[in-house]
Design a protein around this motif. Structure first.
Motif, PDB file in Angstrom:
ATOM      1  N   ILE A 128       0.850  -1.180   0.000  1.00 44.05           N
ATOM      2  CA  ILE A 128       0.000   0.000   0.000  1.00 44.05           C
ATOM      3  C   ILE A 128       0.888   1.233   0.000  1.00 44.05           C
ATOM      4  O   ILE A 128       1.801   1.351   0.821  1.00 44.05           O
ATOM      5  CB  ILE A 128      -0.931   0.006   1.222  1.00 44.05           C
ATOM      6  N   SER A 129       0.621   2.165  -0.905  1.00 40.78           N
ATOM      7  CA  SER A 129       1.421   3.379  -0.995  1.00 40.78           C
ATOM      8  C   SER A 129       0.841   4.463  -0.101  1.00 40.78           C
ATOM      9  O   SER A 129      -0.380   4.638  -0.018  1.00 40.78           O
ATOM     10  CB  SER A 129       1.469   3.883  -2.446  1.00 40.78           C
ATOM     11  N   TYR A 157       8.611  12.621  -5.551  1.00 36.90           N
ATOM     12  CA  TYR A 157       8.027  12.840  -6.852  1.00 36.90           C
ATOM     13  C   TYR A 157       6.698  12.086  -6.857  1.00 36.90           C
ATOM     14  O   TYR A 157       6.390  11.357  -5.913  1.00 36.90           O
ATOM     15  CB  TYR A 157       8.947  12.315  -7.958  1.00 36.90           C
ATOM     16  N   PRO A 158       5.880  12.230  -7.904  1.00 39.00           N
ATOM     17  CA  PRO A 158       4.623  11.471  -7.938  1.00 39.00           C
ATOM     18  C   PRO A 158       4.872   9.964  -7.822  1.00 39.00           C
ATOM     19  O   PRO A 158       5.621   9.384  -8.601  1.00 39.00           O
ATOM     20  CB  PRO A 158       4.052  11.833  -9.318  1.00 39.00           C
ATOM     21  N   ASP A 159       4.282   9.344  -6.795  1.00 41.18           N
ATOM     22  CA  ASP A 159       4.383   7.902  -6.564  1.00 41.18           C
ATOM     23  C   ASP A 159       5.813   7.424  -6.356  1.00 41.18           C
ATOM     24  O   ASP A 159       6.130   6.270  -6.621  1.00 41.18           O
ATOM     25  CB  ASP A 159       3.732   7.118  -7.715  1.00 41.18           C
ATOM     26  N   CYS A 160       6.672   8.295  -5.876  1.00 38.18           N
ATOM     27  CA  CYS A 160       8.050   7.900  -5.585  1.00 38.18           C
ATOM     28  C   CYS A 160       8.600   8.854  -4.539  1.00 38.18           C
ATOM     29  O   CYS A 160       8.448  10.068  -4.650  1.00 38.18           O
ATOM     30  CB  CYS A 160       8.905   7.957  -6.847  1.00 38.18           C
ATOM     31  N   GLN A 161       9.233   8.310  -3.506  1.00 40.62           N
ATOM     32  CA  GLN A 161       9.844   9.155  -2.486  1.00 40.62           C
ATOM     33  C   GLN A 161      10.968   8.405  -1.794  1.00 40.62           C
ATOM     34  O   GLN A 161      10.967   7.174  -1.734  1.00 40.62           O
ATOM     35  CB  GLN A 161       8.809   9.622  -1.465  1.00 40.62           C
ATOM     36  N   LEU A 199       7.779   5.153   0.627  1.00 42.40           N
ATOM     37  CA  LEU A 199       6.411   5.170   0.106  1.00 42.40           C
ATOM     38  C   LEU A 199       5.500   4.228   0.889  1.00 42.40           C
ATOM     39  O   LEU A 199       4.302   4.455   1.007  1.00 42.40           O
ATOM     40  CB  LEU A 199       6.414   4.775  -1.379  1.00 42.40           C
ATOM     41  N   GLY A 200       6.057   3.161   1.462  1.00 43.13           N
ATOM     42  CA  GLY A 200       5.248   2.198   2.195  1.00 43.13           C
ATOM     43  C   GLY A 200       5.028   2.552   3.656  1.00 43.13           C
ATOM     44  O   GLY A 200       4.297   1.843   4.360  1.00 43.13           O
ATOM     45  N   LEU A 201       5.636   3.627   4.135  1.00 39.35           N
ATOM     46  CA  LEU A 201       5.463   4.009   5.542  1.00 39.35           C
ATOM     47  C   LEU A 201       4.158   4.784   5.725  1.00 39.35           C
ATOM     48  O   LEU A 201       3.972   5.832   5.097  1.00 39.35           O
ATOM     49  CB  LEU A 201       6.633   4.880   6.009  1.00 39.35           C
ATOM     50  N   PRO A 202       3.271   4.323   6.598  1.00 38.68           N
ATOM     51  CA  PRO A 202       2.060   5.096   6.893  1.00 38.68           C
ATOM     52  C   PRO A 202       2.390   6.294   7.777  1.00 38.68           C
ATOM     53  O   PRO A 202       3.493   6.402   8.322  1.00 38.68           O
ATOM     54  CB  PRO A 202       1.171   4.087   7.625  1.00 38.68           C
ATOM     55  N   ASP A 203       1.415   7.204   7.930  1.00 45.20           N
ATOM     56  CA  ASP A 203       1.667   8.391   8.748  1.00 45.20           C
ATOM     57  C   ASP A 203       1.857   7.985  10.211  1.00 45.20           C
ATOM     58  O   ASP A 203       1.052   7.263  10.785  1.00 45.20           O
ATOM     59  CB  ASP A 203       0.524   9.391   8.608  1.00 45.20           C
TER      60      ASP A 203
END
Length: 284
Positions: free
Chosen positions: A5-6, A36-40, A88-92
């Motif tokens: 999940i992103s 960037y969009p869908d990448c971090q 990207l996979g880390l939740p808040d």
């Protein structure tokens, strides 16, 4: 196979500190967040060569105390000192990155992942360097760079202004520069500290105290401590410029130009040598 999940929320960097044994002798991490969009990515630079005895690292969710990621530092290296983390996979949540240092202590980076829905409308960009305006790069259909006429005109006008300005200025040579509040040192001393700090071979990434004390016995250990911190910041400043160059945001010649502007005491030799090292690391 479970699909990841992103979580597109941004990361805010918090405190960077050292704990445990020899905490004051370990140097300090440097970090930045890029997205960037869908990448971090979370990018972290170690103060010493990453394969010189570093142990494991851990990403810990501070809210739940759950270890999210745990592995060897050398397995996460991208080059010699840089570690890359796909976030990207880390939740808040609130997180802590722990890195085991060869001397026994730990580097710690605190950071927070902010939920995407709570982000401001305008994305938060990394803090820009104190450099010239970063011009957009345009390319033709074959991938060749298209000259930016506005940039060329601006640079020429600035060059002409500086030539006229300098022609009317008295020839005053500044030899001492402030590296900390109420502490000025001769530029030759600062450059020697920078050279020692970035030396290769048997002294690679070693403290500069003994070598500086031998060459400048009048310097106190406290002053050399400040010098060590100062020149490490210069080193990573140049390495970051090299990364900006590889991303097409600045020209290669601007690495040295911006370095001289930020640190006017730096010698041409040191600026050129570290620019080359920085490009080597950035392209690995």
């Amino acid at each position: 196979m479970t699909e990841m999940i992103s979580h597109n929320g941004i990361i805010e960097l918090g405190t960077i500190e050292n704990t445990g044994d020899n905490a004051d002798q370990m140097g300090i991490l440097h970090a930045q967040f890029v997205h960037y969009p869908d990448c971090q990515q979370l990018q972290v630079w170690l103060p010493e060569y990453g394969r010189s005895g570093y142990g494991s690292y851990r990403i810990i969710d501070k809210n739940t105390q759950v270890i999210i990621e745990n592995a060897l530092v050398e397995d996460k290296l991208n080059g010699s000192i840089k570690m890359l983390f796909d976030t990207l996979g880390l939740p808040d949540s609130n997180y802590m990155l722990e890195i085991d240092h060869p001397k026994g202590g730990k580097h710690i980076l605190h950071f927070q992942k902010i939920a995407e829905y709570s982000m401001p409308e305008k994305p938060i960009e990394p803090v820009p360097l104190k450099s010239d305006t970063q011009w957009k790069v345009y390319k033709d259909g074959f991938g060749n760079l298209i000259p930016n006429e506005d940039q060329i005109l601006r640079e020429n006008a600035q060059k002409q202004f500086m030539e006229k300005f300098n022609a009317n200025m008295p020839d005053v040579t500044i030899t001492q520069f402030e590296i900390a509040p109420d502490l000025k040192l001769d530029k030759d001393i600062i450059n020697q500290a920078l050279a020692f700090s970035t030396e290769w071979g048997q002294n690679f990434r070693k403290p500069i105290h003994d070598r500086m004390k031998q060459k400048y016995p009048e310097l106190s250990l406290e002053t050399i401590d400040i010098l060590q911190t100062c020149v490490r910041k210069v080193e990573y400043f140049i390495y970051h410029l090299a990364e900006q160059c590889c991303l097409g945001k600045i020209k290669e010649a601007e690495i040295q130009t911006n370095t001289h502007r930020q640190y006017p005491w730096i010698s041409d030799h040191n600026a050129s040598r570290l620019a080359g090292i920085g490009m080597f690391y950035a392209m690995k």
